[in-house]
Every structure is written in C-alpha cells, then in structure tokens.
Design a protein around this motif. Structure first.
Motif, short mmCIF file in Angstrom:
data_model
loop_
_atom_site.label_atom_id
_atom_site.label_comp_id
_atom_site.label_asym_id
_atom_site.label_seq_id
_atom_site.Cartn_x
_atom_site.Cartn_y
_atom_site.Cartn_z
N ALA A 439 0.85 -1.20 0.00
CA ALA A 439 0.00 0.00 0.00
C ALA A 439 0.87 1.24 0.00
O ALA A 439 2.04 1.20 0.39
CB ALA A 439 -0.92 0.00 1.22
N TYR A 440 0.29 2.33 -0.44
CA TYR A 440 0.98 3.62 -0.47
C TYR A 440 0.48 4.46 0.70
O TYR A 440 -0.70 4.79 0.78
CB TYR A 440 0.71 4.33 -1.80
N GLU A 441 1.38 4.80 1.60
CA GLU A 441 1.01 5.59 2.76
C GLU A 441 1.07 7.10 2.49
O GLU A 441 0.46 7.88 3.19
CB GLU A 441 1.91 5.24 3.96
N GLN A 442 1.83 7.48 1.48
CA GLN A 442 1.90 8.88 1.06
C GLN A 442 1.87 8.90 -0.47
O GLN A 442 2.21 7.93 -1.12
CB GLN A 442 3.19 9.54 1.54
N SER A 450 -6.37 6.73 9.62
CA SER A 450 -6.36 5.39 10.20
C SER A 450 -4.96 4.79 10.14
O SER A 450 -4.13 5.20 9.30
CB SER A 450 -7.34 4.48 9.45
N ARG A 451 -4.72 3.85 11.00
CA ARG A 451 -3.45 3.15 10.99
C ARG A 451 -3.53 1.98 10.01
O ARG A 451 -4.57 1.35 9.88
CB ARG A 451 -3.10 2.64 12.39
N PRO A 452 -2.42 1.69 9.34
CA PRO A 452 -2.44 0.54 8.43
C PRO A 452 -2.68 -0.75 9.20
O PRO A 452 -2.22 -0.90 10.34
CB PRO A 452 -1.05 0.56 7.80
N PRO A 453 -3.42 -1.67 8.63
CA PRO A 453 -3.67 -2.94 9.32
C PRO A 453 -2.39 -3.73 9.47
O PRO A 453 -1.44 -3.59 8.68
CB PRO A 453 -4.65 -3.65 8.38
N ARG A 467 -9.08 1.21 2.14
CA ARG A 467 -8.36 2.26 2.86
C ARG A 467 -7.48 3.01 1.86
O ARG A 467 -6.91 2.39 0.96
CB ARG A 467 -7.49 1.64 3.97
N PRO A 468 -7.36 4.33 1.99
CA PRO A 468 -6.53 5.07 1.04
C PRO A 468 -5.13 4.48 0.91
O PRO A 468 -4.46 4.19 1.91
CB PRO A 468 -6.50 6.48 1.63
#
Length: 600
Positions: A439-442, A450-453, A467-468
């Motif tokens: 996943a891309y956090e930024q 939200s926090r990543p799972p 989730r974004p």
C-alpha cells in the motif's frame, strides 16, 4: 538527421518498457519506444507472473493472451526438494520435501479470493513477444527495436535524445516532454548520475539454459525443484521448467547451479555438470546459454530525475526469490502511466508525477529487502533443515541423508524437524501479501488518519481493506446476469471510480459536479443486494464484508485500482468533499493543487 517530437520516450523494450507502452496506449498517450536489441529476450529469465500483475494484464486486455501460453497454478504450484532427478543409488531420485506454492494446491481458494486472475508461469522469452505484439498494434510505427540511445540531454521543459538505428547508423533526434528509463540501468541512469544503493552482493550465481527430454524422470507440477545432492555440495542446484510445453513433456529448462572449478565458456564441461546435478550422466542435451548474475538487492537513489522516470531493473534489482523483479517493474509502469496521462492531458499538476517516486520507491525498497532475505534464508536455513550446515565435514554428508530417509525414530524426528523448517519457506513461495498487499502511505492519496492494518510477518496472509493507498479489494458483482470483478470496473476508460452503496444516491450528483469543475471523468458504481438504485448486486456478499457498510459511504479509486480517498457518508456537501479530494490527489505532493497549474 531526422527529428521527432513525442510526449513520452521509452528507452528499453524488455518487460517493463513494453508494458509501459501498452499502458500509455490504453490512456491515449502518444509515445515512442526504442530498444537496442533486434528482438525480444532470447533467454527465459523471469518466469512467474504474480496475481497482482495478472490483474493488471486483465485490466489492459493482456491476460487472455498471456494465459493461453502460460502454465496454470495446477501445472506449477508445487515447490520440491529432492536429492537428484534419478540415479542408481539408494539416495538418488529421493524427494526430500514438497509444499504448495504460488496459488497451487490448497492455496488456490485463497488466491482466487484475492483477485480476478490467478498467477501464471510464462518466461520472458515467451512473455515479451506477447507484450511487443500488443504494444505495436496499439502504437503502430512507434515501437522500434534495433534502435539505441546514444546521447541524452535533459532540460527544464523536456528531454532531447539521439537515437541511432543499429542497422543503418541513421540518427534521429527525439524531443519528449518525459522519458521512461526501462533499460535495466544500462544507459539512462548512469548518464544522469543516478546511483544504485545497497549492500554488497550475497554471491554470484549461474544459470544454464538447455533443451532435453526429461519426461522419463520429471515429476509434473513443480515451479522449481531444488536439488540437495547427498554426496557433494557442489552438485546442488535448482531446475525450472521453461516451456513451451508444460509438465512432463517440457522441452526447455533453466538450471541454477554452481560451476566451481569450471569455465562457463567450456560448453562440454558445463553440459557435463548439468548431467551430474540431475544424476543423468548419459543425458542428450543441447546447451543454449550460460549466464552469470549477482544475487544483490540494490535500489536507485531516486526514481525521478527531472523529466526522467526509472522503472524496473533501472530502479531496483533483486534476487529472483519470490519472483518480485519483473512483477515490480510492470507495477512501476502501471503506477506511472495514468499519472503521465493525467498530467499530459492538463487534468493534473506536474507535482502528481512526484508521487511516482513517493509511492513506488518504498515498495522497491521493501521488495528488494524481502527477496534478499528469502534468498539468504534458503541458502542457509533450508540446507540446515535436513541436517547440513556450513561446518559439515564432507564425509558426514551421505550419512546425514541416510539418517534422514531411514525408517527409524531418529529418521522420523529428523524429517519432522525439517518439515517445520521447510514451512518457513512460505515467506517466499506463499507470499500473497507481498505480491498484493502493498500500500501507499503517502502520495496521490488523501489519508483518512487510520493506521495501516497489521501484516503477516511471513507475508503469507493477505488482508484486503478499503483504505486510502491500498489496492481496491476484489469482489464479484452481478449486473444483468453478467459477473464482473470490482477490479473490472476500474480502468483507463473509466477515469476515477467512486464505489458506494445503495444509499449513496447523493454521490452521483456529487461526481457530476466534481468532474465538471475539474474536467476529470468520475464514474459512480452503486453496489447493493437488489436494493433500489443499486446497479450491481454483491454476488457473494464479499463486498459487504470488506466494505463494512453499504450506506452512504464511498471510496474513490484511481485508474490503477488503488483507493485514493474514503468518504463516511456524513459529509455536509458531498460534491465539495469529492472535488477537494480529487484536487488533492491530482495536485500530487503539493496537496490542494489546482490541476493544470504547472504546465507539462
């Protein structure tokens, strides 16, 4: 000297470059691809096309052509360790351990739930012609093999390249607004001074490619068979089917093997070593090539240099473990293509292109480290599983194997301990979360706070989430008797897609207003269970389970099938909220940028 002007120049016609060409054509972006070789790869090289890449191929109409030539998980979904392929001794031809891998066997249901297209096995020597044909059909006359880059100048408003026809020597000056370097790091990166960073190589490896009839001894279904020789450590290796027929009648093979004390240019000596590893001293084989490569994990210090973007091996190089090399490169191109299209069309700021590095470089760092860790694990731990170790005296090697296979309590204990150690290999051959769960956090997303799972430590449990930054979860939907994946509804023709439930009627008007204000296409998809206003039915209930609610909540999905923004359904002005989210995504790292503010 002739001149040519194109929006995008692609340098390199391997898997990543050809994929980039197909993707750009899908977005209607004019471009030129040049490749110094006269034809596609003559070596099999990478052979595993993972679940995420097959999903991307499905999105661009490539999956069927690839699957027609490829092996299926039923044909390659086993990883095997054995002593030799055959031989006269009591320890020859013995299977040490087997486990399911890459979507085969008991893994199939889990992999089917993760995406609409299963993984496939098709070596580059057979994959690249498929990609080339599609690239040429979709961009006639602008896919040019036998043309090499000889000079490159980068300026603030674009790049100027001199391209030489290898056959005639004729030079063409090409000016482009952007350049994609898909040349495995041979020319563009070094010319721009981009350094590759990483630890020293773990070791050097050798692969022999050959043809032989192994049908009498080969056991079908293995993506890779590792040989742990019970007599000599220098006769260990790994055998891989390379097609074009799959299974017992496979014609071509790749064998990773040590060539200690052997000149790789000595074809007879190499062929004899292949025979020794397999346990077939009289095997009739034709040796095609012997390649040497470094087991290393290196990453470009930057993925963007001005108007140039590095993809594939030009940006990252890693061991073949886990099959992340070619797959990562194709996924690089997939991430970049829609962003170039958005900028070149004036719908987005140039700052959107900065998010290519922001998003893909952390994935490159993670994948190179994971692949190196898996390679080191296999090199040390798996050998130790059967009782071998770095300090094992040569004379003890055969007794260890005799004990391993013995029908005694000690042998049973040895095999039981080994099975538990072999199970840790799932971090390489069952790494579905590594393949799909990144996943891309930024970047080109609007974080929701939200926090990543939590992710599986060994990468073998993929947990889809809306989730974004995450990949849109796959779920089967139905409409008018037709079954489609959520992924099928996102592609270059659809622009951005807003997924909502039966209660999300307000998002249709919001999408029209946002699309009109920003000149960006937005398609609304409403999913329900026979509810009024729902266009698609949730076929298996998977979407409801993944989404958590089907009320007025919504998820905005980018053309590359990653979630960009999530709405709760409680927004006071849905149109304003959606417009702001789109502007932030298209404005790139600058946040609330106005599309078109920085001219391409």
């Amino acid at each position: 000297m002739s001149t040519l002007k194109v929006p995008v120049l692609i340098v390199g016609g391997g898997g990543s470059g050809l994929a980039a060409s197909v993707f750009l054509s899908g977005h209607g972006v004019d471009h030129l691809l040049v490749e110094r070789r006269a034809d596609t790869s003559r070596l099999p090289k990478a052979h595993y096309i993972n679940l995420r890449t097959m999903g991307i191929f499905r999105q661009y109409g490539l999956a069927d052509d690839v699957a027609e030539r490829a092996a299926t998980p039923e044909q390659f979904g086993t990883v095997r360790w054995q002593t030799t392929l055959t031989g006269p001794g009591p320890l020859d031809g013995r299977v040490i351990h087997e486990m399911d891998g890459f979507g085969g066997g008991a893994l199939r249901e889990t992999y089917e739930a993760a995406g609409p297209a299963l993984p496939a096995k098709l070596p580059q020597v057979r994959l690249e012609p498929v990609l080339r044909r599609h690239a040429e059909q979709r961009n006639p006359g602008h896919v040019r093999f036998g043309h090499e880059l000889v000079a490159l100048t980068e300026a603030a408003d674009g790049v100027t390249a001199e391209i030489r026809c290898v056959d005639t020597g004729r030079i063409t000056t090409v000016t482009a607004q952007y350049l994609i370097a898909a040349d495995a790091g041979r020319t563009v990166g070094p010319a721009l001074g981009v350094r590759m960073e990483g630890p020293p190589a773990l070791f050097d490896a050798t692969t022999a490619y050959f043809s032989a009839d192994l049908s009498e001894w080969w056991t079908e279904g293995s993506i890779i068979t590792w040989f742990l020789n019970p007599y000599r450590p220098d006769l260990s290796g790994a055998l891989i089917e390379m097609g074009p027929t799959w299974g017992r009648n496979c014609e071509e093979w790749g064998l990773h093997l040590p060539l200690t004390g052997i000149d790789r240019m000595d074809e007879k000596a190499v062929a004899d070593r292949v025979r020794e590893v397999l346990g077939l001293p009289g095997l009739d084989l034709t040796l095609h090539d012997v390649t040497s490569w470094r087991v290393e994990a290196v990453l470009a210090e930057r993925y963007r240099h001005g108007r140039t973007f590095l993809v594939g091996d030009a940006a990252h190089r890693q061991p073949p473990a886990v099959g992340l090399g070619l797959n990562s490169g194709i996924q690089d191109a997939h991430n970049l293509a829609w962003k170039l299209a958005a900028v070149l069309s004036g719908r987005a700021c140039d700052g959107l292109l900065d998010t290519y590095e922001t998003e893909r470089r952390p994935i490159g760092r993670s994948n190179t480290a994971w692949a190196m860790s898996a390679a080191a694990h296999h090199q040390v731990v798996i050998d130790a599983a059967v009782g071998l170790g770095p300090h094992m005296p040569p004379e003890r090697r055969t007794p260890v194997f005799l004990s391993y296979f013995s029908p005694t309590p000690v042998g049973a204990a040895q095999r039981a301990r080994a099975a538990e150690i072999f199970a840790t290999h799932r971090g390489e051959c069952q790494a579905l979360d590594v393949e799909t769960g990144f996943a891309y956090e930024q970047g080109a997303i609007v974080p929701d706070g939200s926090r990543p799972p939590a992710r599986s430590p060994l990468g073998d449990e993929y947990r889809p989430v809306v989730r974004p930054g995450h990949l849109l979860p796959h779920a089967w939907l139905e409409r008018d008797g037709r079954r489609v994946s959520t992924h099928d509804l996102v592609g270059p023709d659809a622009g951005f897609v807003l997924f909502t439930g039966a209660g999300g009627a307000m998002w249709t008007e919001a999408a029209e207003r946002a699309a009109g204000k920003l000149s960006v296409p937005v398609t609304v998809v409403r999913i329900g269970d026979g509810d009024e206003g729902a266009e698609y039915a949730d076929a298996d209930g998977a979407w409801r389970r993944l989404r958590g609610t089907d009320g007025g909540a919504a998820a905005l999905v980018r053309p590359d099938q990653h979630v960009a923004w999530c709405a709760t359904g409680a927004e006071a002005d849905p149109a304003e909220a959606l417009t702001e989210a789109l502007a932030r995504v298209l404005g790139g790292l600058g946040g609330l940028g106005v599309p078109g503010h920085r001219a391409p």
